[in-house]
Design a protein around this motif. Structure first.
Motif, PDB file in Angstrom:
ATOM      1  N   SER A 268      -3.804   2.949   7.211  1.00 41.67           N
ATOM      2  CA  SER A 268      -4.862   3.701   6.534  1.00 41.67           C
ATOM      3  C   SER A 268      -4.435   5.133   6.281  1.00 41.67           C
ATOM      4  O   SER A 268      -3.844   5.789   7.146  1.00 41.67           O
ATOM      5  N   THR A 269      -4.711   5.619   5.079  1.00 41.86           N
ATOM      6  CA  THR A 269      -4.447   7.023   4.757  1.00 41.86           C
ATOM      7  C   THR A 269      -5.699   7.871   4.925  1.00 41.86           C
ATOM      8  O   THR A 269      -5.733   9.017   4.509  1.00 41.86           O
TER       9      THR A 269
ATOM     10  N   GLU B 255      -5.291  -1.087   0.940  1.00 39.47           N
ATOM     11  CA  GLU B 255      -5.013  -0.804   2.352  1.00 39.47           C
ATOM     12  C   GLU B 255      -5.755  -1.793   3.247  1.00 39.47           C
ATOM     13  O   GLU B 255      -5.200  -2.308   4.228  1.00 39.47           O
TER      14      GLU B 255
ATOM     15  N   GLU C   8      -7.526   2.380  -1.687  1.00 39.92           N
ATOM     16  CA  GLU C   8      -8.171   2.095  -0.397  1.00 39.92           C
ATOM     17  C   GLU C   8      -8.433   0.610  -0.204  1.00 39.92           C
ATOM     18  O   GLU C   8      -8.314   0.084   0.909  1.00 39.92           O
TER      19      GLU C   8
ATOM     20  N   LEU D 279      -2.465  -2.438   5.231  1.00 42.51           N
ATOM     21  CA  LEU D 279      -1.590  -1.277   5.164  1.00 42.51           C
ATOM     22  C   LEU D 279      -2.091  -0.181   6.093  1.00 42.51           C
ATOM     23  O   LEU D 279      -3.281  -0.129   6.414  1.00 42.51           O
TER      24      LEU D 279
ATOM     25  N   THR E  93      -2.088   4.825  -4.562  1.00 50.04           N
ATOM     26  CA  THR E  93      -2.739   4.579  -3.276  1.00 50.04           C
ATOM     27  C   THR E  93      -4.153   4.093  -3.556  1.00 50.04           C
ATOM     28  O   THR E  93      -4.934   4.783  -4.213  1.00 50.04           O
TER      29      THR E  93
END
Length: 278
Positions: free
Chosen positions: A129-130, A122, A119, A127, A117
């Motif tokens: 967002s986590t 993303e 950032e 993608l 993962t």
């Protein structure tokens, strides 16, 4: 008939100070007042400094507590699991023909970039967002996301640690480069990490990749570019993730201020003419 003029600003006499007493302030009194004011000022500064020091000490204690917890978990779980995973991967790598270095290097890059993962990915590829957040915003040593992953950053002792990254799979180019070099070294190659400082205004302050020595020649192995090529269909990067330093070009010379080895700080700018003007 009263001929007196009504009072006006012109004919009204100024008020008299007669009868008022002026209390003189002696030099001693004046000095005491100054001392009192300075005392209050200095006391306020001392209190502010004390609060700041206590706040900093509190943050350091929080970081020590986090490090103590993660050290126990790292020693008991993360490192043993990472060593087992690494041993298994190296054993599988050994089954490839020894002369097929390209296939071995690609396997290393794929292993480093697997299930990561990032950032920056993303944002770049839209993608979901986590939601990366700091466990302790004041020290910034640990970042977590909604997937339950953790990234270790300085001043954490596990920043760029290969076993930590293998366990949590959360980071960016610096972790990818460190793991690539670590695995390549375990596989019998000489390897190191290279870093480029970037000009302000870009989406990152720097970029890192690995250099792996193959048959006496240093090659760029950029697992970050490899992941973007394989996972996100960036076919334009197919020949860029594994290439010679002289033609490696993830950035233009105007965007790069320095290129150097992270372990020693030694400049290798002259070896990267496509991204650095020297």
């Amino acid at each position: 008939m009263n001929t007196d003029k009504p009072p006006t600003a012109e004919n009204t006499p100024p008020p008299s100070d007669a009868g008022k007493k002026t209390i003189p302030i002696s030099r001693t009194t004046h000095f005491c007042i100054v001392i009192i004011c300075l005392t209050f000022l200095i006391s306020g500064l001392i209190l502010t400094i004390a609060i700041q020091q206590e706040t900093q000490a509190s943050h350091e204690r929080n970081l020590e507590s986090l490090n103590a917890y993660f050290t126990a978990f790292y020693d008991e779980t993360i490192r043993p699991a990472g060593e087992a995973e690494m041993t298994s991967f190296i054993s599988g790598l050994a089954e490839l023909p020894a002369e097929n270095d390209t296939a071995r290097i690609e396997q290393i890059a794929a292993f480093a970039a697997s299930n990561v993962t990032n950032e920056f990915w993303e944002e770049a590829y839209g993608l979901p967002s986590t939601r990366w957040r700091h466990l302790d915003p004041y020290t910034g040593a640990y970042v977590f996301n909604t997937e339950g992953k953790l990234r270790a950053l300085p001043p954490s002792p596990y920043a760029k640690d290969p076993y930590w990254f293998l366990w949590y799979r959360m980071g960016a180019c610096s972790e990818l480069a460190a793991l690539t070099a670590f695995v390549a070294d375990k596989a019998g190659y000489e390897a190191r990490v290279v870093k480029a400082d970037l000009t302000p205004g870009l989406n990152a302050a720097s970029h890192s990749w690995a250099e792996v020595r193959v048959n006496g020649v240093w090659w760029v192995v950029d697992a970050d570019l490899y992941a973007q090529y394989q996972r996100f269909g960036r076919d334009s990067l197919a020949d860029d993730w594994y290439t010679l330093p002289a033609v490696y070009r993830p950035y233009s010379p105007e965007q790069v201020t320095a290129v150097y080895l992270t372990a020693t700080g030694e400049s290798v700018t002259d070896r990267y003419p496509a991204i650095a003007s020297g």
